[in-house]
Design a protein around this motif. Structure first.
Motif, PDB file in Angstrom:
ATOM      1  N   GLN A 182       0.815  -1.220   0.000  1.00 30.42           N
ATOM      2  CA  GLN A 182       0.000   0.000   0.000  1.00 30.42           C
ATOM      3  C   GLN A 182       0.847   1.268   0.000  1.00 30.42           C
ATOM      4  N   HIS A 183       2.157   1.090   0.131  1.00 27.93           N
ATOM      5  CA  HIS A 183       3.051   2.237   0.276  1.00 27.93           C
ATOM      6  C   HIS A 183       4.434   1.773  -0.173  1.00 27.93           C
ATOM      7  N   VAL A 184       5.233   2.676  -0.720  1.00 26.05           N
ATOM      8  CA  VAL A 184       6.629   2.384  -1.032  1.00 26.05           C
ATOM      9  C   VAL A 184       7.504   3.210  -0.103  1.00 26.05           C
ATOM     10  N   ALA A 185       8.478   2.564   0.532  1.00 27.22           N
ATOM     11  CA  ALA A 185       9.466   3.272   1.344  1.00 27.22           C
ATOM     12  C   ALA A 185      10.829   3.067   0.702  1.00 27.22           C
ATOM     13  N   TYR A 186      11.661   4.104   0.763  1.00 24.93           N
ATOM     14  CA  TYR A 186      13.007   4.000   0.205  1.00 24.93           C
ATOM     15  C   TYR A 186      14.023   4.381   1.273  1.00 24.93           C
ATOM     16  N   VAL A 187      14.992   3.508   1.478  1.00 22.46           N
ATOM     17  CA  VAL A 187      16.088   3.772   2.413  1.00 22.46           C
ATOM     18  C   VAL A 187      17.383   3.719   1.620  1.00 22.46           C
ATOM     19  N   TYR A 196      18.261   7.806   5.796  1.00 21.33           N
ATOM     20  CA  TYR A 196      19.157   6.659   5.966  1.00 21.33           C
ATOM     21  C   TYR A 196      20.190   6.880   7.070  1.00 21.33           C
ATOM     22  N   ARG A 197      20.302   8.112   7.551  1.00 22.91           N
ATOM     23  CA  ARG A 197      21.263   8.399   8.616  1.00 22.91           C
ATOM     24  C   ARG A 197      20.717   8.042  10.011  1.00 22.91           C
ATOM     25  N   LEU A 198      19.445   7.707  10.098  1.00 27.54           N
ATOM     26  CA  LEU A 198      18.848   7.366  11.383  1.00 27.54           C
ATOM     27  C   LEU A 198      19.412   6.053  11.918  1.00 27.54           C
ATOM     28  N   SER A 199      19.303   5.877  13.219  1.00 25.22           N
ATOM     29  CA  SER A 199      19.661   4.591  13.817  1.00 25.22           C
ATOM     30  C   SER A 199      18.681   3.533  13.334  1.00 25.22           C
ATOM     31  N   ALA A 200      19.060   2.264  13.496  1.00 26.89           N
ATOM     32  CA  ALA A 200      18.167   1.169  13.104  1.00 26.89           C
ATOM     33  C   ALA A 200      16.834   1.290  13.839  1.00 26.89           C
ATOM     34  N   GLY A 226      15.429   4.070  15.060  1.00 29.08           N
ATOM     35  CA  GLY A 226      14.687   5.211  14.546  1.00 29.08           C
ATOM     36  C   GLY A 226      14.084   4.940  13.176  1.00 29.08           C
ATOM     37  N   LEU A 227      14.845   4.222  12.344  1.00 29.74           N
ATOM     38  CA  LEU A 227      14.370   3.888  11.004  1.00 29.74           C
ATOM     39  C   LEU A 227      13.159   2.965  11.067  1.00 29.74           C
ATOM     40  N   ARG A 228      13.238   1.955  11.898  1.00 35.65           N
ATOM     41  CA  ARG A 228      12.134   0.994  11.995  1.00 35.65           C
ATOM     42  C   ARG A 228      10.897   1.628  12.627  1.00 35.65           C
ATOM     43  N   ALA A 229      11.107   2.584  13.521  1.00 31.73           N
ATOM     44  CA  ALA A 229       9.961   3.272  14.122  1.00 31.73           C
ATOM     45  C   ALA A 229       9.161   4.011  13.055  1.00 31.73           C
ATOM     46  N   LEU A 230       9.853   4.586  12.068  1.00 37.65           N
ATOM     47  CA  LEU A 230       9.151   5.276  10.978  1.00 37.65           C
ATOM     48  C   LEU A 230       8.528   4.282  10.008  1.00 37.65           C
ATOM     49  N   LEU A 231       9.246   3.211   9.697  1.00 34.33           N
ATOM     50  CA  LEU A 231       8.686   2.186   8.814  1.00 34.33           C
ATOM     51  C   LEU A 231       7.397   1.608   9.380  1.00 34.33           C
ATOM     52  N   ASP A 232       7.369   1.449  10.703  1.00 35.17           N
ATOM     53  CA  ASP A 232       6.180   0.876  11.350  1.00 35.17           C
ATOM     54  C   ASP A 232       4.972   1.801  11.276  1.00 35.17           C
ATOM     55  N   ARG A 233       5.190   3.063  10.942  1.00 32.38           N
ATOM     56  CA  ARG A 233       4.085   4.007  10.824  1.00 32.38           C
ATOM     57  C   ARG A 233       3.505   4.045   9.403  1.00 32.38           C
ATOM     58  N   LEU A 234       4.149   3.351   8.472  1.00 27.79           N
ATOM     59  CA  LEU A 234       3.667   3.325   7.095  1.00 27.79           C
ATOM     60  C   LEU A 234       2.801   2.090   6.879  1.00 27.79           C
ATOM     61  N   GLY A 272      20.957  -3.966   6.765  1.00 27.12           N
ATOM     62  CA  GLY A 272      21.018  -4.383   8.165  1.00 27.12           C
ATOM     63  C   GLY A 272      20.199  -3.484   9.065  1.00 27.12           C
ATOM     64  N   ALA A 273      20.175  -2.175   8.776  1.00 29.80           N
ATOM     65  CA  ALA A 273      19.415  -1.244   9.609  1.00 29.80           C
ATOM     66  C   ALA A 273      17.917  -1.482   9.464  1.00 29.80           C
ATOM     67  N   VAL A 274      17.483  -1.831   8.254  1.00 31.29           N
ATOM     68  CA  VAL A 274      16.062  -2.119   8.041  1.00 31.29           C
ATOM     69  C   VAL A 274      15.672  -3.410   8.749  1.00 31.29           C
ATOM     70  N   GLY A 275      16.537  -4.421   8.681  1.00 30.01           N
ATOM     71  CA  GLY A 275      16.276  -5.678   9.388  1.00 30.01           C
ATOM     72  C   GLY A 275      15.182  -6.506   8.731  1.00 30.01           C
ATOM     73  N   ASP A 276      14.653  -7.439   9.508  1.00 30.69           N
ATOM     74  CA  ASP A 276      13.621  -8.349   9.006  1.00 30.69           C
ATOM     75  C   ASP A 276      12.231  -7.831   9.393  1.00 30.69           C
ATOM     76  N   GLY A 277      11.228  -8.516   8.889  1.00 27.66           N
ATOM     77  CA  GLY A 277       9.860  -8.171   9.266  1.00 27.66           C
ATOM     78  C   GLY A 277       9.159  -7.266   8.278  1.00 27.66           C
ATOM     79  N   TYR A 278       9.843  -6.905   7.182  1.00 26.19           N
ATOM     80  CA  TYR A 278       9.233  -6.039   6.172  1.00 26.19           C
ATOM     81  C   TYR A 278       9.336  -6.711   4.803  1.00 26.19           C
ATOM     82  N   ARG A 279       8.452  -6.335   3.910  1.00 22.34           N
ATOM     83  CA  ARG A 279       8.535  -6.756   2.512  1.00 22.34           C
ATOM     84  C   ARG A 279       9.637  -5.909   1.885  1.00 22.34           C
ATOM     85  N   THR A 280      10.795  -6.499   1.606  1.00 24.99           N
ATOM     86  CA  THR A 280      11.989  -5.739   1.259  1.00 24.99           C
ATOM     87  C   THR A 280      12.573  -6.192  -0.078  1.00 24.99           C
TER      88      THR A 280
END
Length: 499
Positions: free
Chosen positions: A49-54, A80-84, A86-94, A107-115
């Protein structure tokens, strides 16, 4: 109007014109359009439903902007300069995002997302079944998170209509000369990065990307690619000026250099103007919520102010110019009264390009469609806009409101001061005290009392800094904004340390 139409117009008019140069990748407008159709197919097939780019951008930014638009879903470039964390906190809001990520940030994005990796997305776009929808003009095209230096980042929603209103209102289609090229080094997650991709494509300029800013590489690219226009933030301009001074270098192809993102010290502007007398300088002021620029100090304005005899005209070199077409501005007092020329208050703006809407919050526009910027500003008698900083930055010392910019403008003119920031630190007696954080010029050793006397000689005594501290550099974000909260926290922590 969907932003997809901007690319369709460009590719229909000149399909073989080089649109993007990013490292070793070169794309014509026709190739970019074909890739965007394929990219839309990749996005649609994912069911996201959304595209995110890191990542650091380059060709991926315009590709994802138009791929998402043609799949009729929003896109969010993330910092992309955020901590892992901080980055995941924003991804979780999308909502259910497809995350496109450069390899170095996987590595900062990690698992749990369609990547999917950026290179893998590019290859998939070349082979995918094309999709080319035209999104509803009132649908959200881009969501950008504010910097969140003092609070939780807000998610700003920009519709297709917001973005295209800005582009078509300020840029003439296919107006660039055949050899024109724009050097882009602003980050992809900033509104300036988004608007640069849209406006340069629409005008017909080749977009040359420098994904990791380096002043020497910037100067080299200007020469190699025949760059005619560029946009930088204050810290970049400072480093470019240093390189030009050291190498006695000229930039013969450069015709326009825009700067913005935060306030640029006037001595730096004057030095840049003297080093590049044939370049037209542009000061651009805007916000994420306004789809980029809302006021511009033009090259003619720069030249007129630099050579002015009267004080009012000379002062305009420190302004952000006049509103762009389609934008209205008002300066209001705390009670909502519209103020006259020379009276400082909060800046309100209105126009089709203004969103003023946040995810989970909704619109903050008033009943007449005005957006409160929270910037302190005033207009002079000729309609030139002067920005005095954020209302949150106001120092309240002994019950008196003090604008840091007023003191900074005086301090930075001292011959030993390269840069400075004035902030309010906690104080048990005054509530806050004025602290000037100064970056000295190399090979100087300014005296704190001498700097205080310099300010006192030009401003009321209550504006004199209570303390002067020195640093090698000021903490800034990627767009050159000083992280004042970081300075305040450091000063407050130091004051509480045991003697």
């Amino acid at each position: 109007m969907s932003i997809s139409l901007l690319l369709e117009m460009a590719s229909s008019a000149e399909p073989d014109r080089t649109a993007v140069v990013s490292d070793d990748l070169r794309l014509t407008t026709g190739e970019l359009s074909t890739l965007a159709d394929g990219g839309a197919g990749v996005v649609a097939a994912s069911g996201a439903q959304h595209v995110a780019y890191v990542g650091t951008g380059g060709a991926m930014l315009p590709l994802l902007l138009f791929s998402s638009a043609r799949a009729a879903i929003p896109v969010t470039p993330l910092n992309y300069r955020l901590s892992a964390e901080g980055l995941r906190a924003l991804l979780d809001r999308l909502p259910d995002p497809l995350v496109v990520v450069d390899d170095e940030y996987r590595g900062a994005v990690g698992d749990g997302y369609r990547t999917i990796g950026s290179e893998a997305f590019l290859e998939a776009a070349r082979a995918a079944e094309p999709v080319a929808e035209f999104a509803d003009p009132d649908a959200v095209a881009v969501v950008l998170f504010t910097s969140g230096t003092t609070s939780k980042p807000k998610a700003v929603e920009l519709t297709h209509n917001n973005l295209t209103s800005y582009i078509t209102g300020t840029v003439e289609f296919a107006s660039a000369e055949p050899g024109d090229a724009a050097l882009i080094c602003v980050p992809p997650y900033h509104i300036a990065g988004v608007s640069a991709a849209l406006s340069n494509l629409y005008s017909g300029r080749k977009m040359v990307y420098l994904r990791h800013f380096d002043a020497e590489a910037w100067v080299r690219l200007v020469a190699e690619e025949g760059v005619t226009a560029a946009t930088v933030v204050p810290t970049m301009l400072d480093r470019i000026v240093t390189v030009l001074e050291k190498g006695n270098t000229t930039l013969p192809t450069l015709r326009t250099l825009a700067y913005g993102g935060s306030k640029v010290p006037l001595p730096l502007v004057r030095k840049a103007l003297s080093l590049l007398p044939d370049v037209g300088f542009v000061n651009a002021y805007g916000l994420t919520e306004t789809s980029s620029t809302i006021a511009v100090l033009t090259p003619d304005d720069h030249r007129a102010a630099l050579g002015a005899a009267d004080e009012a005209a000379l002062r305009r070199l420190g302004s952000v110019g006049q509103p762009v077409p389609g934008i209205e501005v008002e300066i209001r007092a705390e009670d909502g009264t519209v103020l006259g020329a020379g009276e400082p208050g909060e800046l309100f703006v209105r126009g089709e390009q203004v969103s003023g809407r946040y995810t989970d919050i909704g619109s903050v526009l008033d009943e007449q469609g005005w957006f409160p910027t929270r910037d302190v500003a005033y207009l002079d008698a000729e309609g030139y806009l002067f920005i005095g900083g954020r209302s949150d930055d106001t120092i309240i010392r002994g019950g008196e409101n003090i604008a840091p910019a007023e003191i900074e403008d005086v301090l930075v003119e001292h011959p030993h001061v390269r840069d400075c920031a004035v902030v309010g630190a906690d104080d048990p007696e005054w509530g806050q005290i004025i602290v000037a954080v100064v970056v000295p010029h190399p090979d100087t050793d300014p005296d704190p009392e001498g700097l205080r006397a310099h300010v006192r000689s030009q401003l009321r005594g209550s504006r004199t800094p209570d303390r002067v501290v020195f640093r090698d550099e000021l903490p800034t974000n990627a767009t050159g904004k000083v992280l004042r909260r970081e300075l305040v926290n450091e000063l407050n922590a130091t004051s509480k340390e045991p003697a």
